[in-house]
Design a protein around this motif. Structure first.
Motif, PDB file in Angstrom:
ATOM      1  N   SER A   6       0.810  -1.221   0.000  1.00 11.96           N
ATOM      2  CA  SER A   6       0.000   0.000   0.000  1.00 11.96           C
ATOM      3  C   SER A   6       0.842   1.269   0.000  1.00 11.96           C
ATOM      4  N   GLU A   7       1.997   1.252   0.665  1.00 12.96           N
ATOM      5  CA  GLU A   7       2.821   2.469   0.703  1.00 12.96           C
ATOM      6  C   GLU A   7       3.384   2.812  -0.685  1.00 12.96           C
ATOM      7  N   ARG A   8       3.672   1.811  -1.507  1.00 15.36           N
ATOM      8  CA  ARG A   8       4.165   2.075  -2.863  1.00 15.36           C
ATOM      9  C   ARG A   8       3.036   2.567  -3.758  1.00 15.36           C
ATOM     10  N   ILE A   9       1.854   2.005  -3.583  1.00 12.92           N
ATOM     11  CA  ILE A   9       0.691   2.474  -4.335  1.00 12.92           C
ATOM     12  C   ILE A   9       0.436   3.933  -3.993  1.00 12.92           C
ATOM     13  N   TRP A  10       0.398   4.249  -2.703  1.00 15.36           N
ATOM     14  CA  TRP A  10       0.159   5.614  -2.278  1.00 15.36           C
ATOM     15  C   TRP A  10       1.225   6.566  -2.818  1.00 15.36           C
ATOM     16  N   ALA A  11       2.480   6.162  -2.821  1.00 11.75           N
ATOM     17  CA  ALA A  11       3.555   7.032  -3.301  1.00 11.75           C
ATOM     18  C   ALA A  11       3.325   7.440  -4.752  1.00 11.75           C
ATOM     19  N   GLU A  12       2.855   6.517  -5.580  1.00 14.47           N
ATOM     20  CA  GLU A  12       2.606   6.858  -6.989  1.00 14.47           C
ATOM     21  C   GLU A  12       1.373   7.739  -7.130  1.00 14.47           C
ATOM     22  N   PHE A  13       0.327   7.465  -6.354  1.00 15.20           N
ATOM     23  CA  PHE A  13      -0.854   8.328  -6.397  1.00 15.20           C
ATOM     24  C   PHE A  13      -0.533   9.712  -5.824  1.00 15.20           C
ATOM     25  N   GLU A  14       0.307   9.762  -4.812  1.00 15.42           N
ATOM     26  CA  GLU A  14       0.722  11.048  -4.247  1.00 15.42           C
ATOM     27  C   GLU A  14       1.463  11.887  -5.295  1.00 15.42           C
ATOM     28  N   LYS A  15       2.357  11.282  -6.045  1.00 22.71           N
ATOM     29  CA  LYS A  15       3.047  12.006  -7.126  1.00 22.71           C
ATOM     30  C   LYS A  15       2.039  12.496  -8.153  1.00 22.71           C
ATOM     31  N   LEU A  16       1.090  11.641  -8.494  1.00 24.80           N
ATOM     32  CA  LEU A  16       0.051  12.027  -9.439  1.00 24.80           C
ATOM     33  C   LEU A  16      -0.709  13.252  -8.927  1.00 24.80           C
ATOM     34  N   LEU A  17      -1.148  13.199  -7.685  1.00 23.74           N
ATOM     35  CA  LEU A  17      -1.982  14.266  -7.140  1.00 23.74           C
ATOM     36  C   LEU A  17      -1.225  15.555  -6.854  1.00 23.74           C
ATOM     37  N   LEU A  18       0.021  15.441  -6.399  1.00 21.00           N
ATOM     38  CA  LEU A  18       0.764  16.630  -5.986  1.00 21.00           C
ATOM     39  C   LEU A  18       1.656  17.228  -7.076  1.00 21.00           C
ATOM     40  N   LEU A  19       2.079  16.420  -8.029  1.00 20.96           N
ATOM     41  CA  LEU A  19       3.028  16.909  -9.029  1.00 20.96           C
ATOM     42  C   LEU A  19       2.409  17.154 -10.403  1.00 20.96           C
ATOM     43  N   SER A  20       1.183  16.717 -10.603  1.00 18.64           N
ATOM     44  CA  SER A  20       0.521  16.888 -11.892  1.00 18.64           C
ATOM     45  C   SER A  20      -0.357  18.135 -11.865  1.00 18.64           C
ATOM     46  N   THR A  21      -0.364  18.867 -12.959  1.00 16.02           N
ATOM     47  CA  THR A  21      -1.264  20.019 -13.047  1.00 16.02           C
ATOM     48  C   THR A  21      -2.694  19.589 -13.360  1.00 16.02           C
ATOM     49  N   HIS A  22      -2.848  18.381 -13.890  1.00 18.25           N
ATOM     50  CA  HIS A  22      -4.176  17.844 -14.206  1.00 18.25           C
ATOM     51  C   HIS A  22      -4.288  16.404 -13.713  1.00 18.25           C
ATOM     52  N   PRO A  23      -4.429  16.202 -12.394  1.00 19.52           N
ATOM     53  CA  PRO A  23      -4.490  14.834 -11.871  1.00 19.52           C
ATOM     54  C   PRO A  23      -5.645  14.018 -12.439  1.00 19.52           C
ATOM     55  N   SER A  24      -6.703  14.678 -12.897  1.00 17.36           N
ATOM     56  CA  SER A  24      -7.833  13.940 -13.461  1.00 17.36           C
ATOM     57  C   SER A  24      -7.413  13.134 -14.684  1.00 17.36           C
ATOM     58  N   VAL A  25      -6.416  13.623 -15.429  1.00 18.89           N
ATOM     59  CA  VAL A  25      -5.895  12.875 -16.571  1.00 18.89           C
ATOM     60  C   VAL A  25      -5.329  11.539 -16.093  1.00 18.89           C
ATOM     61  N   GLY A  26      -4.575  11.564 -15.013  1.00 18.14           N
ATOM     62  CA  GLY A  26      -4.008  10.343 -14.462  1.00 18.14           C
ATOM     63  C   GLY A  26      -5.076   9.393 -13.952  1.00 18.14           C
ATOM     64  N   LEU A  27      -6.131   9.943 -13.366  1.00 17.86           N
ATOM     65  CA  LEU A  27      -7.209   9.076 -12.881  1.00 17.86           C
ATOM     66  C   LEU A  27      -7.951   8.417 -14.046  1.00 17.86           C
ATOM     67  N   GLU A  28      -8.108   9.155 -15.145  1.00 17.62           N
ATOM     68  CA  GLU A  28      -8.706   8.553 -16.341  1.00 17.62           C
ATOM     69  C   GLU A  28      -7.813   7.434 -16.881  1.00 17.62           C
ATOM     70  N   ILE A  29      -6.516   7.674 -16.876  1.00 17.02           N
ATOM     71  CA  ILE A  29      -5.573   6.653 -17.322  1.00 17.02           C
ATOM     72  C   ILE A  29      -5.628   5.447 -16.384  1.00 17.02           C
ATOM     73  N   ALA A  30      -5.739   5.698 -15.080  1.00 18.19           N
ATOM     74  CA  ALA A  30      -5.849   4.604 -14.111  1.00 18.19           C
ATOM     75  C   ALA A  30      -7.062   3.737 -14.409  1.00 18.19           C
ATOM     76  N   LEU A  31      -8.165   4.365 -14.791  1.00 24.46           N
ATOM     77  CA  LEU A  31      -9.351   3.599 -15.182  1.00 24.46           C
ATOM     78  C   LEU A  31      -9.078   2.808 -16.458  1.00 24.46           C
ATOM     79  N   ASP A  32      -8.473   3.456 -17.457  1.00 24.84           N
ATOM     80  CA  ASP A  32      -8.210   2.820 -18.746  1.00 24.84           C
ATOM     81  C   ASP A  32      -7.243   1.639 -18.615  1.00 24.84           C
ATOM     82  N   LEU A  33      -6.228   1.777 -17.767  1.00 29.28           N
ATOM     83  CA  LEU A  33      -5.250   0.697 -17.597  1.00 29.28           C
ATOM     84  C   LEU A  33      -5.755  -0.405 -16.674  1.00 29.28           C
ATOM     85  N   GLY A  34      -6.901  -0.204 -16.052  1.00 26.77           N
ATOM     86  CA  GLY A  34      -7.454  -1.199 -15.142  1.00 26.77           C
ATOM     87  C   GLY A  34      -6.884  -1.123 -13.740  1.00 26.77           C
TER      88      GLY A  34
END
Length: 153
Positions: free
Chosen positions: A116-144
């Motif tokens: 879980s800590e590794r999963i969170w670390a990648e989501f944290e980078k997505l949420l804190l370092l991306s200007t459009h985190p919603s793009v990453g969440l859409e990709i997360a859905l697309d990649l399963g």
């Protein structure tokens, strides 16, 4: 400027999960061998400070120009399931499309071995370092990713 440095090393899959590797430094490794162990072509771009030149054996600079995220070596990419989450957050942070073959490969990888800590670390980078985190969440859905990590949703 953020720079990622990776020493020439050999990795052998010895167990499950992100930490199931034996890693040994290898100063005799060729440039191509060192670059081949990277996850994405954009991470396989090397810089020779003595010769002041870019070494790009897998076309990472062309992929950057195309804004494309592509795996270096499918046979080694699948050894580390965390790379699927890295694809999600890199694509969102750097506004990259994911190569269709890379998408197919990512969808085929089981994520059940990730702590879980590794999963969170990648989501944290997505949420804190991306200007459009919603793009990453859409990709997360697309990649399963969402379905694999949170089957209750």
């Amino acid at each position: 400027m953020e720079v990622d440095v990776s020493i020439p090393r050999r990795e052998s899959k010895t167990g499950q999960g992100h930490r199931g590797f034996t890693v040994v430094g290898d100063p005799t490794m060729t440039v191509d061998e060192a670059a081949r162990r990277r996850d994405f072509t954009i991470n396989a771009i090397l810089y020779d400070p003595l010769g002041d030149k870019i070494i790009d054996p897998f076309g990472g600079t062309a992929d950057l120009r195309r804004r494309m995220l592509r795996v270096v070596d499918p046979s080694t990419f699948v050894e580390d399931s965390l790379r699927v989450l890295r694809a999600m957050q890199f694509a969102a942070r750097f506004r990259l499309s994911i190569d269709p073959a890379t998408t197919t490969l990512c969808r085929s990888i089981d994520l059940g071995d990730l702590p879980s800590e590794r999963i969170w670390a990648e989501f944290e980078k997505l949420l804190l370092l991306s200007t459009h985190p919603s793009v990453g969440l859409e990709i997360a859905l697309d990649l399963g990713i969402i379905a694999k990590l949170f089957p209750q949703f």
